[in-house]
Design an enzyme around this catalytic site. Structure first.
Site, PDB file in Angstrom:
ATOM      1  N   ASN A  10      36.136  49.651  41.640  1.00 18.99           N
ATOM      2  CA  ASN A  10      37.063  48.892  42.493  1.00 18.99           C
ATOM      3  C   ASN A  10      36.245  48.327  43.645  1.00 18.99           C
ATOM      4  O   ASN A  10      35.897  49.056  44.572  1.00 18.99           O
ATOM      5  CB  ASN A  10      38.163  49.839  43.003  1.00 18.99           C
ATOM      6  CG  ASN A  10      39.073  49.172  44.022  1.00 18.99           C
ATOM      7  OD1 ASN A  10      39.036  47.950  44.197  1.00 18.99           O
ATOM      8  ND2 ASN A  10      39.890  49.977  44.689  1.00 18.99           N
ATOM      9  N   LYS A  12      37.185  46.341  45.850  1.00 19.84           N
ATOM     10  CA  LYS A  12      37.999  46.057  47.051  1.00 19.84           C
ATOM     11  C   LYS A  12      37.637  44.660  47.572  1.00 19.84           C
ATOM     12  O   LYS A  12      37.356  43.770  46.766  1.00 19.84           O
ATOM     13  CB  LYS A  12      37.802  47.165  48.086  1.00 19.84           C
ATOM     14  CG  LYS A  12      38.027  48.558  47.482  1.00 19.84           C
ATOM     15  CD  LYS A  12      38.153  49.645  48.490  1.00 19.84           C
ATOM     16  CE  LYS A  12      38.394  50.970  47.750  1.00 19.84           C
ATOM     17  NZ  LYS A  12      38.617  52.096  48.660  1.00 19.84           N
ATOM     18  N   HIS A  93      47.442  50.634  44.625  1.00 23.75           N
ATOM     19  CA  HIS A  93      46.392  51.331  45.379  1.00 23.75           C
ATOM     20  C   HIS A  93      46.940  51.704  46.761  1.00 23.75           C
ATOM     21  O   HIS A  93      47.711  50.958  47.356  1.00 23.75           O
ATOM     22  CB  HIS A  93      45.155  50.437  45.510  1.00 23.75           C
ATOM     23  CG  HIS A  93      43.967  51.175  46.036  1.00 23.75           C
ATOM     24  ND1 HIS A  93      43.827  51.466  47.374  1.00 23.75           N
ATOM     25  CD2 HIS A  93      42.891  51.707  45.416  1.00 23.75           C
ATOM     26  CE1 HIS A  93      42.707  52.154  47.540  1.00 23.75           C
ATOM     27  NE2 HIS A  93      42.120  52.312  46.365  1.00 23.75           N
ATOM     28  N   GLU A  95      45.719  51.561  49.591  1.00 21.69           N
ATOM     29  CA  GLU A  95      45.474  50.571  50.651  1.00 21.69           C
ATOM     30  C   GLU A  95      46.530  49.477  50.612  1.00 21.69           C
ATOM     31  O   GLU A  95      46.915  48.938  51.653  1.00 21.69           O
ATOM     32  CB  GLU A  95      44.047  50.006  50.512  1.00 21.69           C
ATOM     33  CG  GLU A  95      43.013  51.044  50.943  1.00 21.69           C
ATOM     34  CD  GLU A  95      41.649  50.902  50.316  1.00 21.69           C
ATOM     35  OE1 GLU A  95      41.347  49.849  49.710  1.00 21.69           O
ATOM     36  OE2 GLU A  95      40.861  51.867  50.418  1.00 21.69           O
ATOM     37  N   GLU A 162      44.397  59.451  43.424  1.00 21.40           N
ATOM     38  CA  GLU A 162      43.447  59.258  44.518  1.00 21.40           C
ATOM     39  C   GLU A 162      44.022  59.842  45.812  1.00 21.40           C
ATOM     40  O   GLU A 162      44.840  59.188  46.471  1.00 21.40           O
ATOM     41  CB  GLU A 162      43.182  57.767  44.736  1.00 21.40           C
ATOM     42  CG  GLU A 162      42.557  57.068  43.556  1.00 21.40           C
ATOM     43  CD  GLU A 162      41.881  55.773  43.974  1.00 21.40           C
ATOM     44  OE1 GLU A 162      40.673  55.657  43.781  1.00 21.40           O
ATOM     45  OE2 GLU A 162      42.566  54.903  44.534  1.00 21.40           O
ATOM     46  N   GLY A 168      36.867  56.773  50.485  1.00 21.58           N
ATOM     47  CA  GLY A 168      35.921  56.185  51.419  1.00 21.58           C
ATOM     48  C   GLY A 168      35.473  57.127  52.528  1.00 21.58           C
ATOM     49  O   GLY A 168      34.869  56.697  53.505  1.00 21.58           O
ATOM     50  N   SER A 207      35.780  58.974  46.729  1.00 22.25           N
ATOM     51  CA  SER A 207      34.404  59.382  47.005  1.00 22.25           C
ATOM     52  C   SER A 207      33.678  59.941  45.783  1.00 22.25           C
ATOM     53  O   SER A 207      32.845  60.848  45.906  1.00 22.25           O
ATOM     54  CB  SER A 207      34.354  60.378  48.173  1.00 22.25           C
ATOM     55  OG  SER A 207      34.868  59.778  49.356  1.00 22.25           O
TER      56      SER A 207
HETATM   57  P1  PGA Z   1      35.888  55.343  47.174  1.00 26.27           P
HETATM   58  O1  PGA Z   1      37.196  54.479  46.826  1.00 26.27           O
HETATM   59  O2  PGA Z   1      35.218  55.669  45.867  1.00 26.27           O
HETATM   60  O3  PGA Z   1      35.050  54.417  48.033  1.00 26.27           O
HETATM   61  O4  PGA Z   1      36.331  56.555  47.903  1.00 26.27           O
HETATM   62  C1  PGA Z   1      37.998  54.808  45.727  1.00 26.27           C
HETATM   63  C2  PGA Z   1      39.191  53.875  45.662  1.00 26.27           C
HETATM   64  O5  PGA Z   1      39.792  53.594  46.700  1.00 26.27           O
HETATM   65  O6  PGA Z   1      39.567  53.398  44.566  1.00 26.27           O
END
Ligand code: PGA
Length: 247
Positions: A10, A12, A93, A95, A162, A168, A207
């Site tokens: 992803n 983003k 997601h 976010e 998640e 992140g 992560s």
């Molecule tokens: P990350 O993000 O691996 O940077 O923690 C995962 C995600 O939000 O899909």
């Protein structure tokens, strides 16, 4: 039941036409891991160029509108994604649930539109740190699943767990917590879709990186990963593909 692992990147709101060069080595790693499915979900603007550059690597989007066309300024539909070469799409997601205030019902409508168009829909769920600390993680995710999953089972449905506090942050859930949650998600999928729920892949995200991928892929009912930061470069992403292939 054996399920093929799926490693989905992803990007983003990151990347550029120049950054698509990273996908060459990712495609090589995917070819070298025939038992693993690999997809990279780029920003909308890069999908067509990514699909043209690495035709045998699955390319996805990070959102989709529930309608096929219409007066929805700024939005992109599932048939539009298909036309430019996308095969996967992330919906719900955390976010987007947060920044764009997407509800469970909106996420379900997006997932259903994606599946109807023949896209693989990766439906995201996950609890906040406060919800986990309060002992509400399982109930939170169960409610998200009830509200966000499509009404009918579809072969191309994928769920991504998640935990928001792990995205992140460099923090990952413990193997025990991941196993407990993935087992609960599996039970919910079977309760909802019957035996077909056994075939739905459940990804872990938050992560994931080369150093923890193997342990995570060893947990029951973990069928791959949704990878943010570590999907942006081939040097970080390829070892995760290799870990899935070795498992
Ligand atoms: P990350 O993000 O691996 O940077 O923690 C995962 C995600 O939000 O899909």
């Amino acid at each position: 039941m054996t399920r093929r692992k799926l490693i989905a990147g992803n990007w983003k709101m990151n990347g550029s036409l120049a950054a698509l060069a990273e996908l060459d080595a990712v495609a090589d790693a995917a070819r070298a891991a025939p038992r693993v499915d690999v997809a990279v979900c780029t920003p909308f603007t890069l999908i067509a160029a990514a699909a043209a550059r690495v035709p045998d690597l699955a390319i996805g989007a990070q959102d989709v509108h529930a309608n096929d066309c219409g007066a929805n300024t700024g939005c992109i539909s599932a048939p539009m994604l298909r036309e430019v070469g996308a095969t996967h799409v992330i919906v719900g997601h955390s976010e987007r649930r947060d920044e764009q205030r997407e509800s469970d019902a909106a996420v379900r409508a997006k997932a259903e539109a994606a599946l109807a168009a023949g896209l693989t829909a990766i439906v995201c769920v996950g609890e906040s740190e406060a919800q986990r600390d309060a002992g509400d993680a399982l109930a939170t995710v169960a409610a998200q699943l009830d509200g966000s999953l499509p009404a009918a089972h579809a072969d191309h449905l994928v769920v991504a767990y998640e935990p928001i506090w792990a995205i992140g942050t460099g923090k990952t859930a413990s193997a025990g917590d991941i196993g407990e949650m993935h087992g609960a998600i599996r039970a919910r999928l079977v309760a909802r879709y019957g035996a077909a729920g056994e075939g739905v892949r459940i990804l872990y995200g938050g992560s994931v990186k080369a150093s923890n991928a193997r342990e995570i892929f060893g947990v029951g009912d973990v069928d791959g990963a949704l990878v943010g930061g570590a999907s942006l470069t081939a040097s970080a992403f390829v070892p995760i593909i290799e870990a899935a292939s070795a498992g």
